[in-house]
Design an enzyme around this catalytic site. Structure first.
Site, PDB file in Angstrom:
ATOM      1  CG  HIS A 264       4.698  16.388   8.402  1.00  8.90           C
ATOM      2  ND1 HIS A 264       4.872  17.180   9.511  1.00  8.90           N
ATOM      3  CD2 HIS A 264       5.119  15.147   8.753  1.00  8.90           C
ATOM      4  CE1 HIS A 264       5.356  16.439  10.498  1.00  8.90           C
ATOM      5  NE2 HIS A 264       5.511  15.210  10.060  1.00  8.90           N
TER       6      HIS A 264
ATOM      7  CD1 TRP B 149      -3.109   1.172   0.932  1.00 12.76           C
ATOM      8  CD2 TRP B 149      -1.659   2.195   2.289  1.00 12.76           C
ATOM      9  NE1 TRP B 149      -3.710   2.321   1.390  1.00 12.76           N
ATOM     10  CE2 TRP B 149      -2.844   2.963   2.221  1.00 12.76           C
ATOM     11  CE3 TRP B 149      -0.606   2.647   3.088  1.00 12.76           C
ATOM     12  CZ2 TRP B 149      -2.998   4.156   2.922  1.00 12.76           C
ATOM     13  CZ3 TRP B 149      -0.761   3.835   3.789  1.00 12.76           C
ATOM     14  CH2 TRP B 149      -1.945   4.579   3.702  1.00 12.76           C
ATOM     15  CE  LYS B 150       7.283   3.426   3.106  1.00  7.80           C
ATOM     16  NZ  LYS B 150       7.095   4.792   3.626  1.00  7.80           N
TER      17      LYS B 150
ATOM     18  CG  HIS C 299      10.182  18.689  18.865  1.00  5.04           C
ATOM     19  ND1 HIS C 299       9.714  19.889  18.375  1.00  5.04           N
ATOM     20  CD2 HIS C 299       9.699  17.736  18.025  1.00  5.04           C
ATOM     21  CE1 HIS C 299       8.989  19.663  17.288  1.00  5.04           C
ATOM     22  NE2 HIS C 299       8.958  18.367  17.062  1.00  5.04           N
TER      23      HIS C 299
ATOM     24  NE  ARG D  60       7.143   8.951  10.313  1.00  4.31           N
ATOM     25  CZ  ARG D  60       8.328   8.353  10.448  1.00  4.31           C
ATOM     26  NH1 ARG D  60       8.928   7.840   9.389  1.00  4.31           N
ATOM     27  NH2 ARG D  60       8.909   8.249  11.626  1.00  4.31           N
ATOM     28  CB  CYS D  61       4.821   2.214   7.628  1.00  5.45           C
ATOM     29  SG  CYS D  61       3.510   2.152   6.395  1.00  5.45           S
TER      30      CYS D  61
ATOM     31  CB  CYS E 127       8.561  17.842  12.873  1.00  2.00           C
ATOM     32  SG  CYS E 127       7.136  17.770  13.984  1.00  2.00           S
TER      33      CYS E 127
ATOM     34  CG  ASP F 123      13.109  15.281  20.185  1.00  2.00           C
ATOM     35  OD1 ASP F 123      13.353  16.424  20.612  1.00  2.00           O
ATOM     36  OD2 ASP F 123      13.515  14.863  19.085  1.00  2.00           O
TER      37      ASP F 123
END
Length: 762
Positions: free
Chosen positions: A698, A19-20, A645, A519-520, A730, A603
């Site tokens: 992102h 799928w990814k 963070h 994203r996995c 991020c 973090d």
């Protein structure tokens, strides 16, 4: 009484992450739309087929998505922001909402309740025409029926949860917009019922945390829907916690059945059933297998639950199902043969959980003697893992027992520490930095793969990492950043990296789960007591510092994030596991400091997501989460600056907790949430170092200097310039070099402009 097996949702990503790979191939124009849709259909039907072969009777349909199920619902109902009106095709609009476009920012992304899955936040705009734009569940229901002969159970996100998750309206507008959802939901459900859907699962996870007034509001909507769709079999599904506080009202909703979570809400739901019973004319769907963890069920405990329920509930039907969608678990453990036998035997991924549901069904319909062999096997497995040496370390127990109150606090208060740090670090006003990681290019990933496969030596790999580190130290110097990072080229994942270097962790080869979009992540497995072994970040950080006169930050992942982003043993409280991790990190931080590293970032992006859904349970969680951070960070000198963070959280709930962490500087995601935290700070003060992210990492678009300057300007209205930092939202691991460098150049220029303005005004 009929007893059926059901599943609430199946992992989307495919056994080998097909799928990814399909998504990313489509985004990079390696396959066309036709190939994309064809491959996605194959994956979707394969998932239905697996569940059919495992013996699941009510198979979820429509849980599959091209990105996110909340985004699917938003598109289906016409919640499409006007900034994307230039796009005409379904996929162009859909992916622009999810990922942004060259000219427009993406819709906000945030955590799905207290999980590590992210959803795209629906946006309401004035004048929005709410209607059923596309009956996707119907198309997928008919597809499964025609292609596989599966009469599945369509799954939809309920109207109340959907609107509660959306943004863009005032609280005064909420009841009106909610009523506008009735017509499209009626059409959706009517068409599914007419097509022959045997049952329709309506997910309302937000029901676990509603007020009395909100429950009444929700009931009125369901009454309005039921009036128009009187004969559809509606299964109202709750999960992630109990509905104890509102159970008495919820069981009167005009639905055919109610699904309850007896894993994460077991005590509350049992209390409610004991007090109020359960309607005889409704189906009780029992969430009895943990959909969020990877351990084999305790079958004896599950069967005991059903014994308890059968004494108290005289319902017409029972459904045996997971506690929530299996989206949160890997697909199949069969490839994990590298694990120790005691650990492998103790695991159950999604496919094994389906098998457990069938076992329980057999025990309930044919008697426990029908699964006597399996019961004995399960008992032996649980005994073996409980008594393993890895779970019973005397040194870890002794370290925990020896903790004192002073281990949880810094020697001086923040104001005095910060003065000492300013002298030691010699940083300008509005210092600039990044969050930690830089692009993991194809070359970086390929070289790591070659090293892991033995194609190149340790020495060759280390030389490559040093070369990348030096390249990015030079880039950062040229860009003009004030506090640098080494780039984390040696790290695959911010949790996995540390888990590989601590005792008590193990790793799967194929235990992937979806985090957001394509994203996995492959969460570590915390199966034993956690303990420090050797330095984990010293070599790379000290090397980076040797290359520059500027300050280089040490980069660690905090104890609560490591906990919340791992699959955690379930035999001791999570608090105890968190303290074990904190003690190990404390040792690492002390080593960094003694090696000359003067700024250390720990973090905690997952601190908020671990919070229980119910406000009454927040204090207990926040107390031990904050204590874990303090335990990890409090042994350093006052001159050493501790950063942290956070990202993708509803920060207004935890401002006090953020303050209690006593970090010298916190950086927080701001731009992706469209300045939400800036609004929070208008109503409260934050008197420590803070950096509000000035651009969304992102999205592939490079924001202009002016965009970032605007966020800096807005931030300085609510933050003291003396304590303000400028940084991205991020880490930059997933971006390309040609995106990162101009974005950071714009960020540094925005910082310089802001400094100039402050000096002029002064």
């Amino acid at each position: 009484m009929a007893i059926q097996t059901s599943n609430l949702g199946y992992p989307r990503i495919g056994l080998q992450r097909e799928w990814k790979k399909t998504l990313e191939a489509f985004w990079s124009n390696k396959i066309d739309e036709e190939q994309f849709l064809t491959t996605m259909k194959e994956i979707r039907l394969q998932h239905v087929k697996v569940q059919q072969e495992k013996g699941i009777e009510l198979i979820p349909i429509g849980d599959f998505t091209y990105y996110d199920h909340v985004l699917d619902t938003a598109y289906m109902l016409g919640f499409i922001p006007s900034r994307f009106s230039e796009f005409t095709s379904y996929l162009d609009v859909y992916f622009a909402m999810a990922r942004g476009s060259k000219d427009h920012v993406a819709s906000e992304m945030t955590k799905w309740f207290n999980t590590n899955y992210h959803y795209i936040v629906p946006e309401y705009e004035e004048g929005l025409q709410i209607s059923l734009k596309d009956n996707r569940p119907l198309r997928l229901y008919e597809e499964a029926k025609q292609e596989l002969g599966v009469d599945g159970k369509p799954v939809i996100l309920g109207p109340y949860t959907f609107l509660k998750l959306a943004k863009g309206y005032t609280q005064e507008q909420f009841p009106t917009i909610l009523k506008q959802l009735v017509a499209p939901y009626v059409q959706l459900l009517s068409e599914l019922h007419t097509a022959g859907a045997p049952a329709i699962q309506v997910d309302e996870p937000i029901f676990a945390s509603l007020t009395k007034k909100e429950v009444q509001q929700a009931k009125e909507i369901y009454e309005a829907i039921r009036k128009e769709v009187p004969n559809a079999t509606l299964l109202l599904q709750t999960y992630f916690d109990s509905v104890e506080e509102n159970y008495e009202e919820i069981i009167t909703f005009p639905v055919s059945g109610i699904g309850l979570d007896f894993i994460h809400g077991k005590e509350g739901n049992l209390n409610a059933i004991s007090k109020y019973g359960f309607p005889a004319d409704k189906t009780l769907a029992v969430g009895c297998i943990d959909g969020r963890n990877i351990w084999r069920a305790d079958l004896d405990e599950v069967l005991e639950l059903f014994t308890t329920l059968q004494k108290q509930v005289q319902t017409k039907d029972i459904i045996v199902q997971p506690s929530c969608s299996l989206l949160h678990t890997p697909i199949d453990k069969t490839e994990e043969t590298h694990l120790s036998t005691e650990l492998f035997d103790a695991l159950a991924f999604a496919n094994q959980k389906l098998e457990e549901l069938v076992l329980i069904h057999s025990a309930l319909t044919q008697g426990t003697e029908s699964i006597s062999n399996e019961l004995e096997t399960y008992r032996n497995v649980h005994h073996t893992i409980r008594s393993s040496a890895a779970r019973n370390r005397e040194d870890v127990k002794a370290a925990r027992t020896a903790l004192k109150e002073e281990d949880f606090s810094r020697p001086l208060p923040f104001e005095k520490r910060y003065e000492l740090q300013q002298v030691a670090l010699e940083l300008p006003l509005l210092p600039t930095t990044t969050i930690g990681s830089f692009p993991q290019t194809t070359e970086v990933r390929q070289t790591r793969k070659e090293w892991r496969n033995g194609v190149i030596s340790n020495e060759q790999y280390e030389q490559f990492i040093e070369k990348e580190t030096e390249k990015w130290i030079r880039y950062q110097e040229e860009i003009g950043l004030d506090v640098l990072v080494h780039g984390e080229f040696e790290r695959t994942d911010m949790v996995e990296y540390f888990g590989e270097r601590l005792a008590g962790f193990s790793f799967t080869k194929n235990g992937w789960v979806q985090s957001y979009g394509s994203r996995c992540v492959k969460p570590p497995v915390i199966y034993g007591d956690v303990a420090f072994i050797n330095g984990m970040t010293i070599k790379e950080t000290v090397y980076a510092q040797s290359l520059t006169e500027k300050v280089v930050k040490g980069m660690l992942t905090g104890p609560v994030t490591i906990l919340n982003w791992s699959f955690v043993r379930n035999d001791i409280p999570r608090k105890e596991v968190s303290y074990q991790i904190a003690l190990a990190l404390r040792h690492e931080i002390e080593l960094l400091e003694s090696s000359g590293i003067r700024v250390i970032q720990v973090d905690e992006p997952a601190l908020r997501e671990g919070m229980p859904l119910k406000e009454k349970d927040w204090d207990a969680y926040i107390t031990w989460a904050v204590q874990s951070f303090l335990l990890a960070t409090s042994s350093v000198a006052n001159e050493t600056q501790i950063h942290t963070h956070m990202c993708y959280s509803n920060f207004e709930d935890i401002v006090d907790a953020i303050r209690a962490l006593d970090a010298d500087v916190i950086s927080i995601e701001t731009s992706r949430s469209h300045g939400e935290f800036i609004d929070t700070l208008k109503h409260t003060t934050y008197e420590k170092g803070i950096g509000l992210g000035v651009y969304d990492i992102h999205s592939p678009r490079v924001p202009s200097k002016d965009e970032m300057y605007t966020i800096v300007e807005q931030s300085l209205e609510v933050c003291d310039p003396k304590y303000f930092w400028i940084n991205p939202d991020c880490g930059l691991k997933t971006r390309r070099t040609e995106e990162v460098i101009p974005a950071l150049e714009h960020m540094v220029q925005a910082a310089k402009d802001a400094r100039s303005l402050l000096k002029t005004n002064a």
